[in-house]
Design an enzyme around this catalytic site. Structure first.
Site, PDB file in Angstrom:
ATOM      1  N   LEU A  33      -2.436  15.082   0.109  1.00 28.96           N
ATOM      2  CA  LEU A  33      -2.486  14.484  -1.230  1.00 28.96           C
ATOM      3  C   LEU A  33      -1.478  13.630  -1.676  1.00 28.96           C
ATOM      4  O   LEU A  33      -0.091  13.985  -1.180  1.00 28.96           O
ATOM      5  CB  LEU A  33      -2.459  15.707  -2.173  1.00 28.96           C
ATOM      6  CG  LEU A  33      -4.059  16.532  -1.859  1.00 28.96           C
ATOM      7  CD1 LEU A  33      -3.941  17.632  -2.659  1.00 28.96           C
ATOM      8  CD2 LEU A  33      -5.187  15.761  -1.633  1.00 28.96           C
ATOM      9  N   GLY A  36      -2.598   9.136  -5.555  1.00 29.11           N
ATOM     10  CA  GLY A  36      -3.916   8.670  -5.884  1.00 29.11           C
ATOM     11  C   GLY A  36      -4.899   9.904  -6.099  1.00 29.11           C
ATOM     12  O   GLY A  36      -5.501   9.962  -7.074  1.00 29.11           O
ATOM     13  N   HIS A  37      -4.751  10.700  -5.233  1.00 24.78           N
ATOM     14  CA  HIS A  37      -5.479  12.041  -5.319  1.00 24.78           C
ATOM     15  C   HIS A  37      -5.238  12.861  -6.818  1.00 24.78           C
ATOM     16  O   HIS A  37      -6.155  13.177  -7.332  1.00 24.78           O
ATOM     17  CB  HIS A  37      -5.213  13.211  -4.277  1.00 24.78           C
ATOM     18  CG  HIS A  37      -5.518  12.434  -2.925  1.00 24.78           C
ATOM     19  ND1 HIS A  37      -4.672  12.130  -1.828  1.00 24.78           N
ATOM     20  CD2 HIS A  37      -6.815  12.313  -2.276  1.00 24.78           C
ATOM     21  CE1 HIS A  37      -5.118  11.647  -0.873  1.00 24.78           C
ATOM     22  NE2 HIS A  37      -6.433  11.952  -0.913  1.00 24.78           N
ATOM     23  N   GLN A 148     -10.764   3.942  -6.047  1.00 22.02           N
ATOM     24  CA  GLN A 148     -11.242   2.798  -5.831  1.00 22.02           C
ATOM     25  C   GLN A 148     -10.594   2.194  -4.570  1.00 22.02           C
ATOM     26  O   GLN A 148     -11.221   1.073  -3.867  1.00 22.02           O
ATOM     27  CB  GLN A 148     -11.152   1.787  -6.843  1.00 22.02           C
ATOM     28  CG  GLN A 148     -11.905   0.448  -6.955  1.00 22.02           C
ATOM     29  CD  GLN A 148     -11.145  -0.672  -7.358  1.00 22.02           C
ATOM     30  OE1 GLN A 148     -10.881  -0.699  -8.765  1.00 22.02           O
ATOM     31  NE2 GLN A 148     -10.850  -1.712  -6.742  1.00 22.02           N
ATOM     32  N   LYS A 149      -9.499   2.898  -3.978  1.00 22.53           N
ATOM     33  CA  LYS A 149      -9.048   2.555  -2.706  1.00 22.53           C
ATOM     34  C   LYS A 149     -10.162   2.362  -1.646  1.00 22.53           C
ATOM     35  O   LYS A 149     -10.457   1.223  -0.995  1.00 22.53           O
ATOM     36  CB  LYS A 149      -8.115   3.351  -2.231  1.00 22.53           C
ATOM     37  CG  LYS A 149      -7.648   3.227  -0.948  1.00 22.53           C
ATOM     38  CD  LYS A 149      -6.301   2.425  -0.744  1.00 22.53           C
ATOM     39  CE  LYS A 149      -5.875   2.523   0.731  1.00 22.53           C
ATOM     40  NZ  LYS A 149      -6.559   3.490   1.417  1.00 22.53           N
ATOM     41  N   GLN A 153     -16.843   3.029   0.137  1.00 20.66           N
ATOM     42  CA  GLN A 153     -17.331   4.383   0.065  1.00 20.66           C
ATOM     43  C   GLN A 153     -17.702   4.641  -1.411  1.00 20.66           C
ATOM     44  O   GLN A 153     -18.978   5.106  -1.584  1.00 20.66           O
ATOM     45  CB  GLN A 153     -16.262   5.340   0.287  1.00 20.66           C
ATOM     46  CG  GLN A 153     -16.367   6.678   0.223  1.00 20.66           C
ATOM     47  CD  GLN A 153     -15.122   7.631   0.467  1.00 20.66           C
ATOM     48  OE1 GLN A 153     -14.821   7.884   1.508  1.00 20.66           O
ATOM     49  NE2 GLN A 153     -14.465   7.949  -0.569  1.00 20.66           N
ATOM     50  N   SER A 185      -1.847   5.961   0.558  1.00 18.38           N
ATOM     51  CA  SER A 185      -2.881   6.211   1.634  1.00 18.38           C
ATOM     52  C   SER A 185      -2.223   7.457   2.185  1.00 18.38           C
ATOM     53  O   SER A 185      -1.233   7.217   2.568  1.00 18.38           O
ATOM     54  CB  SER A 185      -3.417   4.980   2.236  1.00 18.38           C
ATOM     55  OG  SER A 185      -3.946   5.771   3.578  1.00 18.38           O
TER      56      SER A 185
END
Lengths: 280, 280
Positions: A33, A36-37, A148-149, A153, A185
């Site tokens: 994590l 972003g997470h 949104q990365k 998906q 990421s």
């Protein structure tokens, strides 16, 4: 915070919460994590009575030559981050519990899964769609949070949810970036200091595109070509794709119009990075 | 009895019932109801507080040259039968509501879908698996009822339910037959009186197989060959397949052992009939 590995027990807990009419916010992750997470978890915490985070490195979405084995799994750290963020349930199954012997069922979102990352990663989005269908049935979310990365998906999951009549609301939150621009990421941990430097070229290229559009450039070929030129200056960077596409059907656009994504995948040495911006 | 065509409204009704902790029994059908369907509805009525019957001729499970257009749709009669059987909800959507423009998501149960009927009907079980996934998400059943007539379908749906972590219990009820042995099917209406007579050969062949097994024959080749001989006597009958298979993985068996299905598909003129028996 409860940590659950058994899918049936996780499901039971979710049904208990549903029976009490509690809203469930769900953040599916592969662990490792980062901020972003955490931005997704914070949003889930704000908007729901119960927050479930799944940590599952899903074998079905890795190709045979990809980094399944090598993918980072700092479980202890992940659990601590979740606990501090006020998560109620961690769902952390092992692959045999999700795909037991005799497993045979797969979910495909056609067309949308074949373009962009789907081209170089055949089967990847089938694995994603399958695990999301399973996780939604297990966790029973009212709201599910994605970054949104992974733009493609998120489009695929929105389509899946609508097509298969799931009731979960899909929320897509903005990319979180390091100060210098690199999109967060879990795979950034593969980068050497030198490569991390080179990796900045993705966000620089997106920034350049944004500037061109701001100045009035509508021709997507011109924009992509300027981006390519910029990235070509970096010896260690190898472009997989740069595309400008419709934000709903992912179809190639000749001219900037409506909501569109500028998306790119670039190899930095042996690490594949993706990034994107949404143009409104 | 409420008749609902809109998936979202059906789903809302089901969620209301779930919130009241009422058990939901579900019988998915393509209409043209016969005593086979009614046996499922009666079981659902007995075992659940709320009974939902769907009537939907699912285009996704028909091949381009199959009988989608011609498939019988005696809706008025179906509704009356359901009302008399104490059904609470009829879900009767139209194809555009189930597969709106832009629809892209499909569910496949691999291997199990490629054998037997799947060989001559490519895509058929993908259509079945997809619509069942959708219907389960819409109707939210505690128990779902299927006929053993479609033996392969029932095995595939059980697999799907387990693989995708649905909580519905799948109940498979025995074949209902006419006095002379013909298994009830909505497609029997295609048969001329002469063909209906010839169609009896399916159940006669199964009866012969049962007798052979009862007398001690274990070699499946011998059994199938005796069945083939019997059916060959009927000029109007053309065998598509006769197989003896494991009741769980549908794999071909050399010798009778454990629970197995004897399954067959036979064309009577332009009508394709299927039948089977379960050997324990």
């Amino acid at each position: 915070m409860k940590i659950i590995t058994n899918p049936k027990i996780m499901q039971l807990e979710s049904f208990k919460n549903k029976a009490k009419h509690k809203s469930i916010g769900f953040v599916p992750t592969m662990g490792a994590l980062h901020q972003g997470h955490l931005s997704l978890i914070h949003a889930a915490r704000k908007e729901n009575e119960v927050v479930v985070v799944s940590i599952f490195v899903n074998p079905a979405q890795f190709g045979p030559k990809e980094d399944l084995k090598r993918y980072p799994r700092p479980v202890k750290r992940d659990l601590e981050l979740c606990k501090n963020a006020g998560v109620d349930f961690i769902f952390n199954p092992n692959p045999n519990q999700m795909y037991p012997q005799g497993y045979k069922t797969y979910v495909s979102v056609e067309q949308l899964s074949q373009v962009l990352c789907g081209k170089s990663r055949p089967g990847h989005f089938r694995g994603v769609a399958t695990v999301i269908t399973k996780l939604f049935n297990i966790v029973q979310p009212d709201r599910a949070y994605f970054g949104q990365k992974d733009a493609q998906q998120s489009v695929i999951i929105k389509r899946l949810v609508e097509d298969l009549n799931f009731t979960a609301k899909v929320k897509v939150l903005p990319i979180v970036r390091e100060a210098q621009g690199l999109a967060l990421s879990s795979r950034n941990s593969y980068l050497s200091p030198k490569e991390r430097e080179v990796g900045l070229v993705l966000s620089r290229a997106l920034k350049l595109a944004k500037e061109l559009i701001f100045k009035g450039t509508k021709d997507t070929k011109k924009i992509v070509s300027a981006m390519r030129k910029l990235i070509a200056k970096e010896e260690l960077a190898k472009i997989e794709y740069i595309e400008i596409i419709d934000s709903k059907n992912l179809k190639y656009l000749k001219r900037i119009s409506g909501r569109c994504f500028i998306v790119l995948a670039v190899w930095i040495g042996k690490t594949r990075l993706i990034d994107n911006i949404l143009i409104k």
